[in-house]
Design a protein around this motif. Structure first.
Motif, mmCIF file in Angstrom:
data_model
loop_
_atom_site.group_PDB
_atom_site.id
_atom_site.type_symbol
_atom_site.label_atom_id
_atom_site.label_comp_id
_atom_site.label_asym_id
_atom_site.label_seq_id
_atom_site.Cartn_x
_atom_site.Cartn_y
_atom_site.Cartn_z
ATOM 1 N N VAL A 10 0.867 -1.178 0.000
ATOM 2 C CA VAL A 10 0.000 0.000 0.000
ATOM 3 C C VAL A 10 0.903 1.227 0.000
ATOM 4 O O VAL A 10 1.767 1.375 0.867
ATOM 5 C CB VAL A 10 -0.927 0.017 1.238
ATOM 6 C CG1 VAL A 10 -1.816 1.261 1.227
ATOM 7 C CG2 VAL A 10 -1.781 -1.248 1.291
ATOM 8 N N ILE A 11 0.706 2.094 -1.006
ATOM 9 C CA ILE A 11 1.528 3.305 -1.098
ATOM 10 C C ILE A 11 0.623 4.527 -1.182
ATOM 11 O O ILE A 11 -0.503 4.457 -1.678
ATOM 12 C CB ILE A 11 2.479 3.260 -2.315
ATOM 13 C CG1 ILE A 11 1.712 3.038 -3.616
ATOM 14 C CG2 ILE A 11 3.551 2.203 -2.133
ATOM 15 C CD1 ILE A 11 2.572 3.148 -4.864
ATOM 16 N N GLY A 12 1.135 5.637 -0.695
ATOM 17 C CA GLY A 12 0.402 6.892 -0.759
ATOM 18 C C GLY A 12 0.476 7.481 -2.153
ATOM 19 O O GLY A 12 1.206 7.000 -3.030
ATOM 20 N N LYS A 50 -11.271 1.751 2.174
ATOM 21 C CA LYS A 50 -11.124 1.478 0.741
ATOM 22 C C LYS A 50 -11.490 2.694 -0.104
ATOM 23 O O LYS A 50 -11.096 2.778 -1.267
ATOM 24 C CB LYS A 50 -11.967 0.270 0.330
ATOM 25 C CG LYS A 50 -11.309 -1.048 0.696
ATOM 26 C CD LYS A 50 -12.182 -2.251 0.433
ATOM 27 C CE LYS A 50 -12.561 -2.446 -1.013
ATOM 28 N NZ LYS A 50 -13.344 -3.680 -1.218
ATOM 29 N N GLY A 51 -12.195 3.645 0.471
ATOM 30 C CA GLY A 51 -12.532 4.880 -0.239
ATOM 31 C C GLY A 51 -11.305 5.701 -0.597
ATOM 32 O O GLY A 51 -11.364 6.574 -1.463
ATOM 33 N N LEU A 52 -10.191 5.432 0.079
ATOM 34 C CA LEU A 52 -8.945 6.151 -0.206
ATOM 35 C C LEU A 52 -8.171 5.533 -1.364
ATOM 36 O O LEU A 52 -7.186 6.106 -1.817
ATOM 37 C CB LEU A 52 -8.039 6.171 1.036
ATOM 38 C CG LEU A 52 -8.507 7.015 2.212
ATOM 39 C CD1 LEU A 52 -7.560 6.853 3.388
ATOM 40 C CD2 LEU A 52 -8.592 8.475 1.811
ATOM 41 N N VAL A 53 -8.594 4.363 -1.839
ATOM 42 C CA VAL A 53 -7.864 3.679 -2.914
ATOM 43 C C VAL A 53 -8.121 4.400 -4.235
ATOM 44 O O VAL A 53 -9.263 4.561 -4.658
ATOM 45 C CB VAL A 53 -8.290 2.198 -3.024
ATOM 46 C CG1 VAL A 53 -7.632 1.532 -4.225
ATOM 47 C CG2 VAL A 53 -7.933 1.456 -1.733
ATOM 48 N N ALA A 54 -7.038 4.841 -4.876
ATOM 49 C CA ALA A 54 -7.142 5.515 -6.167
ATOM 50 C C ALA A 54 -6.987 4.519 -7.306
ATOM 51 O O ALA A 54 -7.667 4.622 -8.327
ATOM 52 C CB ALA A 54 -6.086 6.615 -6.280
ATOM 53 N N ASP A 55 -6.093 3.547 -7.125
ATOM 54 C CA ASP A 55 -5.808 2.622 -8.209
ATOM 55 C C ASP A 55 -5.095 1.396 -7.660
ATOM 56 O O ASP A 55 -4.480 1.439 -6.596
ATOM 57 C CB ASP A 55 -4.911 3.306 -9.245
ATOM 58 C CG ASP A 55 -4.887 2.572 -10.583
ATOM 59 O OD1 ASP A 55 -5.780 1.733 -10.829
ATOM 60 O OD2 ASP A 55 -3.985 2.850 -11.385
ATOM 61 N N LYS A 66 -1.752 11.392 0.275
ATOM 62 C CA LYS A 66 -0.324 11.209 0.541
ATOM 63 C C LYS A 66 -0.166 10.352 1.787
ATOM 64 O O LYS A 66 -1.058 10.297 2.634
ATOM 65 C CB LYS A 66 0.360 12.565 0.754
ATOM 66 C CG LYS A 66 0.432 13.382 -0.513
ATOM 67 C CD LYS A 66 1.179 14.667 -0.269
ATOM 68 C CE LYS A 66 1.314 15.442 -1.567
ATOM 69 N NZ LYS A 66 2.021 16.712 -1.349
ATOM 70 N N ALA A 67 0.971 9.699 1.908
ATOM 71 C CA ALA A 67 1.209 8.762 3.014
ATOM 72 C C ALA A 67 0.959 9.405 4.374
ATOM 73 O O ALA A 67 0.307 8.825 5.229
ATOM 74 C CB ALA A 67 2.629 8.214 2.932
ATOM 75 N N ALA A 68 1.459 10.609 4.588
ATOM 76 C CA ALA A 68 1.321 11.265 5.895
ATOM 77 C C ALA A 68 -0.148 11.493 6.250
ATOM 78 O O ALA A 68 -0.531 11.400 7.413
ATOM 79 C CB ALA A 68 2.081 12.588 5.909
#
Length: 77
Positions: A10-12, A50-55, A66-68
């Protein structure tokens, strides 16, 4: 949403490593304990909505934040 499976990274949005997928539980991605951080967070599972998943690119889950920012949105169980 593409399949998110265990052991994916998982990456930002900034490309910074946030954690490794343990499994998906409902609308949340559960990260492995080894990515739990230090101090009071150490040894706890963290979750990312999961709403934060872009791709999903290959073996990486890229978030829209972003990760932070994403780390501050994690929830402990």
């Amino acid at each position: 949403m593409q399949n998110i499976t265990e052991h994916m990274e998982v990456i930002g949005a900034d490309g910074v490593h946030i954690g490794t997928v343990d499994r998906v539980e409902g609308n949340r991605i559960k990260l492995t304990k080894k990515d739990s951080g230090e101090g009071s967070h150490k040894g706890h599972h963290h979750f990312i909505d999961k709403g934060l998943v872009a791709d999903v690119e290959g073996n990486k889950v890229r978030l829209s934040a972003k990760a932070a920012v994403a780390v501050t949105m994690e929830e402990e169980k």
